[in-house]
Design an enzyme around this catalytic site. Sequence first.
Site, short mmCIF file in Angstrom:
data_model
loop_
_atom_site.label_atom_id
_atom_site.label_comp_id
_atom_site.label_asym_id
_atom_site.label_seq_id
_atom_site.Cartn_x
_atom_site.Cartn_y
_atom_site.Cartn_z
N TYR A 255 72.64 47.06 81.98
CA TYR A 255 72.68 45.71 82.55
C TYR A 255 74.08 45.15 82.39
CZ TYR A 255 72.11 40.79 83.37
OH TYR A 255 72.28 39.54 83.88
N GLU B 181 76.13 39.78 88.98
CA GLU B 181 75.17 40.54 88.17
C GLU B 181 74.99 41.92 88.77
OE1 GLU B 181 70.83 39.85 88.31
OE2 GLU B 181 70.97 39.36 86.18
#
Length: 399
Positions: free
Chosen positions: A109, A197
């Site tokens: 992530y 992101e």
Amino acid sequence: MDIHEYQAKEVLSGFGVTVPDGALAYSPEQAAYRARELGGDKWVVKAQVHAGGRGKAGGVKVCASDTEIQEASEKMFGMKLVTHQTGPEGKGVYRVYVEAAVPIAREIYLGFVLDRTSQRVMIVASAEGGMEIEDISAEKPDSIVRATVEPAVGLREFQCRQIAFKLGIDASLVQQTVRTLQGCYRAFTELDATMVEINPLVITEDSRVVALDAKMTFDDNALFRHPQISELRDKSQEDPRESRAADRGLNYVGLDGNIGCIVNGAGLAMATMDTIKLAGGEPANFLDIGGGATPERVAKAFRLVMSDKNVQAVLVNIFAGINRCDWVAEGVVQALREVDVDVPVIVRLAGTNVEAGQKILAQSGLPIIRAATLSEAAERAVGAWKNDLSQGVKLRAIS
Ligand code: GDP
Ligand code: MN
């Protein structure tokens, strides 16, 4: 403003971030054709909506043939994809992105956000890729690596190497990771983003660092500096009420209540919403019509508020400093003559030219309910709406 995954990937790739080969399609046939153009024997079809969590909702499908690509995209097109980020109404799928599938060895992530406490860009990363960051912080908080960037010097290589080591990335891949992190940071700052992101950032089986998914959000107030970014806006993904407001230069946020608010100034709009709640009602919207509210602007605001079918009363609250109450009053009268307003309208005016404004309202012959203070206005609005309900019919402000 949000953009689509395929757009974010194109932007980031311009800053040196590696992304899979891919192509956009507007129909199932085109999706299959695009896959043939890309070559290979395995592809991923991805619904393009402004929301994450598509994988779990049926918006990401790995395919191994033309037929599978056609079938997968036929299911996606025209569908309202409901993910945990879209709300129950979902988001329409009008474009799909076809990518050459990537063999994944590891998922990571990676996020860049504005940290308001330190007033810095903050990098948030975790070895637990593929999960949403909310779940990671609830279930594996210790896996999260954070670093803030000193704006005067930018993101340094040593910081990137530190992050890579904390994520347990092999030394042979550190250079690629540094390039990815610095590319994202440069895209973030140079394009006035508020969020980047990449979830997941993957390490492939053939040892490449690739952004498998990408999401970017931009600061609306800085879009004028980046015309190439503002062109990426996709209205089909926005709340239609909010897009209409943005097109008219009004600051509007739709809410779930039934008392429409037309106010000048963001602070006064917040206070108006609070006072409505205090009086036992629920605001239908936040709407700041801004400083120089010409009659035309007030009329536009009325049209916008009345386009929300939940609205059962409208409260106009103006404190005229830069504004003039007589202009606002003219705007209200003009709007009520032009726009089909079939609910009670309550107006509270204060400040510059208030007497002239009150006179215009009184002489208009329209059934406008006038109030002297904000609390009186809120009580009257809530009262008018409740009265309306008890009578089971709508009052008509104009016939
Ligand atoms: P999201 O669910 O909206 O965040 O969509 P993602 O783009 O992150 O895709 C969801 C999941 O699909 C990823 O976490 C991967 O596990 C899987 N996926 C996406 N693209 C590929 C690919 O090229 N190869 C493989 N093997 N899996 C993929
Ligand atoms: Mn994702």
